[in-house]
Write a protein that holds these residues in place. Sequence first.
Motif, PDB file in Angstrom:
ATOM      1  N   ARG A 154       0.822  -1.205   0.000  1.00 28.71           N
ATOM      2  CA  ARG A 154       0.000   0.000   0.000  1.00 28.71           C
ATOM      3  C   ARG A 154       0.861   1.263   0.000  1.00 28.71           C
ATOM      4  NH1 ARG A 154      -5.075  -0.395   3.958  1.00 28.71           N
ATOM      5  NH2 ARG A 154      -5.911   1.049   2.409  1.00 28.71           N
ATOM      6  N   ASP A 170     -12.464  10.228   2.480  1.00 33.03           N
ATOM      7  CA  ASP A 170     -11.603   9.247   1.804  1.00 33.03           C
ATOM      8  C   ASP A 170     -10.897   8.358   2.826  1.00 33.03           C
ATOM      9  OD1 ASP A 170     -12.311  10.305  -0.635  1.00 33.03           O
ATOM     10  OD2 ASP A 170     -10.487  11.524  -0.857  1.00 33.03           O
ATOM     11  N   LEU A 171     -10.481   8.953   3.950  1.00 34.43           N
ATOM     12  CA  LEU A 171      -9.807   8.172   4.990  1.00 34.43           C
ATOM     13  C   LEU A 171     -10.763   7.157   5.594  1.00 34.43           C
ATOM     14  CD1 LEU A 171      -7.213   7.770   6.628  1.00 34.43           C
ATOM     15  CD2 LEU A 171      -8.009   9.551   8.207  1.00 34.43           C
ATOM     16  N   THR A 179       1.249   2.728  -3.371  1.00 29.99           N
ATOM     17  CA  THR A 179       0.079   3.409  -3.927  1.00 29.99           C
ATOM     18  C   THR A 179      -0.107   4.788  -3.310  1.00 29.99           C
ATOM     19  OG1 THR A 179      -1.476   2.545  -2.278  1.00 29.99           O
ATOM     20  CG2 THR A 179      -1.022   1.167  -4.203  1.00 29.99           C
ATOM     21  N   THR A 216     -13.268   5.825   4.050  1.00 33.72           N
ATOM     22  CA  THR A 216     -13.453   4.794   3.024  1.00 33.72           C
ATOM     23  C   THR A 216     -12.306   3.790   3.062  1.00 33.72           C
ATOM     24  OG1 THR A 216     -14.662   6.323   1.584  1.00 33.72           O
ATOM     25  CG2 THR A 216     -13.680   4.382   0.552  1.00 33.72           C
ATOM     26  N   GLU A 217     -11.072   4.298   3.194  1.00 34.24           N
ATOM     27  CA  GLU A 217      -9.906   3.411   3.282  1.00 34.24           C
ATOM     28  C   GLU A 217      -9.997   2.511   4.519  1.00 34.24           C
ATOM     29  OE1 GLU A 217      -7.416   2.744   1.402  1.00 34.24           O
ATOM     30  OE2 GLU A 217      -7.348   4.344  -0.087  1.00 34.24           O
ATOM     31  N   MET A 218     -10.462   3.069   5.632  1.00 31.09           N
ATOM     32  CA  MET A 218     -10.551   2.310   6.889  1.00 31.09           C
ATOM     33  C   MET A 218     -11.799   1.443   6.961  1.00 31.09           C
ATOM     34  SD  MET A 218      -7.798   2.968   8.549  1.00 31.09           S
ATOM     35  CE  MET A 218      -8.246   2.258  10.143  1.00 31.09           C
ATOM     36  N   LYS A 219     -12.738   1.692   6.032  1.00 27.85           N
ATOM     37  CA  LYS A 219     -14.002   0.922   5.984  1.00 27.85           C
ATOM     38  C   LYS A 219     -14.778   1.045   7.293  1.00 27.85           C
ATOM     39  CE  LYS A 219     -12.368  -2.516   2.633  1.00 27.85           C
ATOM     40  NZ  LYS A 219     -11.089  -1.866   2.352  1.00 27.85           N
ATOM     41  N   TRP A 227      -0.456   5.433   0.017  1.00 25.36           N
ATOM     42  CA  TRP A 227      -1.271   5.406   1.232  1.00 25.36           C
ATOM     43  C   TRP A 227      -0.435   4.851   2.376  1.00 25.36           C
ATOM     44  CZ3 TRP A 227      -3.368   2.730   5.283  1.00 25.36           C
ATOM     45  CH2 TRP A 227      -4.511   3.286   5.873  1.00 25.36           C
ATOM     46  N   PRO A 228      -0.446   5.459   3.550  1.00 29.45           N
ATOM     47  CA  PRO A 228      -1.320   6.564   3.944  1.00 29.45           C
ATOM     48  C   PRO A 228      -0.801   7.909   3.445  1.00 29.45           C
ATOM     49  CG  PRO A 228       0.082   5.965   5.773  1.00 29.45           C
ATOM     50  CD  PRO A 228       0.364   4.963   4.689  1.00 29.45           C
ATOM     51  N   ASN A 229      -1.725   8.840   3.243  1.00 33.49           N
ATOM     52  CA  ASN A 229      -1.394  10.201   2.865  1.00 33.49           C
ATOM     53  C   ASN A 229      -1.044  10.984   4.128  1.00 33.49           C
ATOM     54  OD1 ASN A 229      -2.069  13.146   2.455  1.00 33.49           O
ATOM     55  ND2 ASN A 229      -2.287  12.401   0.350  1.00 33.49           N
TER      56      ASN A 229
END
Length: 301
Positions: free
Chosen positions: A3, A46-47, A6, A49-52, A8-10
């Motif tokens: 990851r 967005d964060l 890609t 969404t990444e963490m669900k 992430w994390p930002n």
Amino acid sequence: MDRLQTGWPNLRTLALFVAVVEEGSVGAGARKVGMAQPNASRSIADLETEMKAALLERRPGGSVPTPLGRALADHARDVLESVRDFNRWVAESQSTRPTELHVGASMTIAEKLLPAWLSTVREVFPGARINVSVLNSAQVVDEVQQGRLQLGFIETPHVPVRLHFRVVQEDELLVAIAPHHEWASRTGRISLRELAETALVVREQGSGTREALQQLLAGYAPVEPAQVLSSNAAVRVAVESGAGPAVLSELALRDHLANGHLLRVPIEGSRISRPLTAVWSGPRRLTGLARELVAIAASRP
């Protein structure tokens, strides 16, 4: 794919999220990191969404982190601090200026341990300039808090909550007497009560050795000291001359016990030790020369 590859994390999003948690709202957090609020809201979404999972509970008065959000903020702080450490290290490694460090050390450490530590550091940093102030533990703490020292080494068991610290070694406390003292012929161990009832030669207030002794005898009512002196050497001379027993560091007594100038009196109970501790203010993680010195102090026997 990893990851990290890609993007992430930002890091900017992590800094924003920590700011939101600390400030209590997305708007205040966005202002703290210099981001427009609409962009901040999208980044938080967005964060999540990444963490669900939801990371913030939106309320009329602001935003409160969910349990997962609090945990994420804690980990994010560690990541951001590591990045800051990395950037400081890069800046230091690119600098052409000589490495310089202002260090304070309490007397036992300065006499018995610090010279070897510094010698090892200079092997790693040949151009290092290390300025050393020899003080008692209370003075070292004060100088570090005031920003006049970048790093300190103390012998007191207590470290102010405003300082960062790392215990680098343990030091044993011993009772020492002159060979002609009346205790020299005794076969048993001395109790803490008897020690408290004996006029001792002690270090000055503010000394780590004195504070450790006071903690050791905290359950008793110690009598007035026979003498109060401002250095280990002065205490040893006074004990050798018959002024009375003393409780000192094994490090400070080692050579004098080995040559028979002083004798050790065993104490009842288990071994009595105290921590030798590095202290500093500012960023939690040390960098450069200070980090190297603390690592060497912790690794040497």
